[in-house]
Design a protein around this motif. Sequence first.
Motif, PDB file in Angstrom:
ATOM      1  N   ILE A  46       0.833  -1.204   0.000  1.00 15.49           N
ATOM      2  CA  ILE A  46       0.000   0.000   0.000  1.00 15.49           C
ATOM      3  C   ILE A  46       0.871   1.258   0.000  1.00 15.49           C
ATOM      4  O   ILE A  46       0.630   2.195  -0.755  1.00 15.49           O
ATOM      5  CB  ILE A  46      -0.954  -0.001   1.216  1.00 15.49           C
ATOM      6  N   LEU A  47       1.901   1.229   0.840  1.00 17.99           N
ATOM      7  CA  LEU A  47       2.774   2.408   0.923  1.00 17.99           C
ATOM      8  C   LEU A  47       3.542   2.622  -0.373  1.00 17.99           C
ATOM      9  O   LEU A  47       3.759   3.760  -0.802  1.00 17.99           O
ATOM     10  CB  LEU A  47       3.757   2.268   2.085  1.00 17.99           C
ATOM     11  N   GLU A  48       3.921   1.533  -1.017  1.00 12.27           N
ATOM     12  CA  GLU A  48       4.644   1.659  -2.279  1.00 12.27           C
ATOM     13  C   GLU A  48       3.746   2.301  -3.329  1.00 12.27           C
ATOM     14  O   GLU A  48       4.172   3.143  -4.110  1.00 12.27           O
ATOM     15  CB  GLU A  48       5.089   0.267  -2.741  1.00 12.27           C
ATOM     16  N   HIS A  49       2.486   1.918  -3.314  1.00 10.16           N
ATOM     17  CA  HIS A  49       1.553   2.456  -4.297  1.00 10.16           C
ATOM     18  C   HIS A  49       1.238   3.929  -4.027  1.00 10.16           C
ATOM     19  O   HIS A  49       1.253   4.745  -4.936  1.00 10.16           O
ATOM     20  CB  HIS A  49       0.268   1.638  -4.289  1.00 10.16           C
ATOM     21  N   LEU A  50       0.944   4.255  -2.792  1.00 12.75           N
ATOM     22  CA  LEU A  50       0.458   5.601  -2.490  1.00 12.75           C
ATOM     23  C   LEU A  50       1.584   6.591  -2.206  1.00 12.75           C
ATOM     24  O   LEU A  50       1.420   7.800  -2.394  1.00 12.75           O
ATOM     25  CB  LEU A  50      -0.504   5.562  -1.298  1.00 12.75           C
ATOM     26  N   ALA A  51       2.717   6.089  -1.743  1.00 16.36           N
ATOM     27  CA  ALA A  51       3.880   6.931  -1.468  1.00 16.36           C
ATOM     28  C   ALA A  51       3.553   8.145  -0.589  1.00 16.36           C
ATOM     29  O   ALA A  51       3.873   9.279  -0.927  1.00 16.36           O
ATOM     30  CB  ALA A  51       4.531   7.372  -2.771  1.00 16.36           C
ATOM     31  N   ILE A  52       2.862   7.920   0.524  1.00 13.00           N
ATOM     32  CA  ILE A  52       2.661   8.988   1.513  1.00 13.00           C
ATOM     33  C   ILE A  52       3.037   8.450   2.892  1.00 13.00           C
ATOM     34  O   ILE A  52       3.259   7.255   3.063  1.00 13.00           O
ATOM     35  CB  ILE A  52       1.209   9.540   1.525  1.00 13.00           C
ATOM     36  N   ASP A  53       3.088   9.348   3.882  1.00 14.81           N
ATOM     37  CA  ASP A  53       3.508   8.946   5.221  1.00 14.81           C
ATOM     38  C   ASP A  53       2.441   8.110   5.914  1.00 14.81           C
ATOM     39  O   ASP A  53       1.251   8.391   5.811  1.00 14.81           O
ATOM     40  CB  ASP A  53       3.789  10.182   6.089  1.00 14.81           C
ATOM     41  N   LEU A  54       2.896   7.103   6.639  1.00 15.50           N
ATOM     42  CA  LEU A  54       1.977   6.245   7.386  1.00 15.50           C
ATOM     43  C   LEU A  54       1.779   6.798   8.786  1.00 15.50           C
ATOM     44  O   LEU A  54       2.731   7.008   9.522  1.00 15.50           O
ATOM     45  CB  LEU A  54       2.549   4.820   7.450  1.00 15.50           C
ATOM     46  N   LEU A  55       0.511   7.057   9.136  1.00 15.20           N
ATOM     47  CA  LEU A  55       0.229   7.574  10.474  1.00 15.20           C
ATOM     48  C   LEU A  55      -0.084   6.435  11.442  1.00 15.20           C
ATOM     49  O   LEU A  55       0.149   6.541  12.641  1.00 15.20           O
ATOM     50  CB  LEU A  55      -0.938   8.559  10.410  1.00 15.20           C
ATOM     51  N   GLY A  56      -0.615   5.346  10.909  1.00 13.33           N
ATOM     52  CA  GLY A  56      -0.909   4.233  11.795  1.00 13.33           C
ATOM     53  C   GLY A  56      -1.620   3.100  11.090  1.00 13.33           C
ATOM     54  O   GLY A  56      -2.118   3.262   9.973  1.00 13.33           O
ATOM     55  N   ILE A  57      -1.645   1.961  11.762  1.00  8.25           N
ATOM     56  CA  ILE A  57      -2.389   0.814  11.257  1.00  8.25           C
ATOM     57  C   ILE A  57      -3.357   0.359  12.339  1.00  8.25           C
ATOM     58  O   ILE A  57      -3.066   0.448  13.524  1.00  8.25           O
ATOM     59  CB  ILE A  57      -1.454  -0.350  10.876  1.00  8.25           C
TER      60      ILE A  57
END
Lengths: 229, 262
Positions: free
Chosen positions: B190-201
Amino acid sequence: MSELKQTAGVPDIHFKGTREGVLIVVSETSNFSIMMENLKERLRMTKGFFAGSDVTIDLGKRLLDSQELQSLEELMSENNMNLVQIVQGPMKEETKSGPVLRSFARVNQNRSSDRTYWVKKTLRSGQKVNFDGNVVVIGDVNPGAEIVASGDVVVFGVLKGVVHAGATGNDRAIVAAGGLRPIQLRIAQYITRAPDEKKDQKLEGISEIAYVKEEMIVVEHYYGFLRNR
Amino acid sequence: MGEVIVVTSGKGGVGKTTTTANIGMALAMMNKQVVLLDADIGLRNLDVALGLENRIVYDIIDVIEGYCRLRQGLIKDRRYESLYLLPAAQTKDKSSLSPQEMVELTNELREEFDYVLIDSPAGIEQGFKNAIAGADQAIIVTTPEITAVRDADRIIGLLEAQGLDNPALIVNRIRPNMVKRGDMLDIDDILEHLAIDLLGIVPDDEAVVAGNNKGEPVVSSNGNVAGTAYKNIARRLLGEQVPLMDLYQNEKFLGKLKRLFS
């Protein structure tokens, strides 16, 4: 876009307003010197109305030699008009794979086919770039994004959206990307999509180029492209 | 001056309202002055998730149209003193609100609150445009499904166009077992696709559904993973460094070892 209008007294010259500027359509039947006389007469009647605008001239089937081309360019600059491109060749030409769009001969190279639009971000779903020239994306092109360019398209990241290079008929246009996984890829009138079985492959580090070879789009590593061109 | 944060997703049903309610409540538990603003006009839910439905007298449209003062429209939470809700209108439609009015409203609210959290409607139409109009920052909620991720991508593009450049991502409803089997997108995909900062899971947790139905957001009760995840997210919003939750904490040692070498 305005309708084509026949101007009384000046046969076979049509002016048409387009988003890119003025399109002048010239009849393909009369010989060159008569055409030039007609065009001169028609431009005199506009009294400089089109000064400063970009001009495309559609010559139909007529082909010009370099001297004729030069005099045409001179006539345009005398009228302060900017000759951007010349369209020539038959309207449609049948080939094995269907009709071919007509070719566009660019005159002012620095204004059209050498122009490049730089996108310094990732193109996301719903975003579209439509450009008369080349498009370079420093980033990815995500599914749902679309690029339409009259020239080449180069993507530094992974290309996962829809791309149409050479959209005005240039089948020598290429599409290059750090990873080529487009939903659909078009070059000029040719169209292809990524093979289904590649879907799960990791995309990093595979720089590929798509181009037209023998009326088909082929995808190769760039060194294959260099060898075959 | 408080911060205005919009919680949005594009796709419906991924947990925007639950996320807004829980983060808002978690921030209030940390003694921040918080107001939650439901921008889903005509389909309001945030009041139900918070268990405040029966206290509504005025709504956001009443405030904007001047039928009541802002203070009268705000509903105080029954558990936490510093948590307030400005409910959506249920009987009016989205055209009764304009982006300009939202900007004015949020500017007024940020004078008095540390955090203004806006619960956005699904979709990309007028309601969405209203919801993001006054925001300084956006939180994108997605689930580990390709449809939700695609919509999140679209939303990120639209936010960029509005000058909301660095949205933060929450991946909701993760099911560790499915990810392990390869049946669910993992966080890296998901992060590779969206390329934005992760705030949490936030792991999928039955307590969330139960909490919503009772009007008690999961952060308010102890001993559930989703609640802890939301508290972690709130702490990160306050600038604390909190490591991502270990989704495999119940796994036996041998299983962990296996995963390491797989």
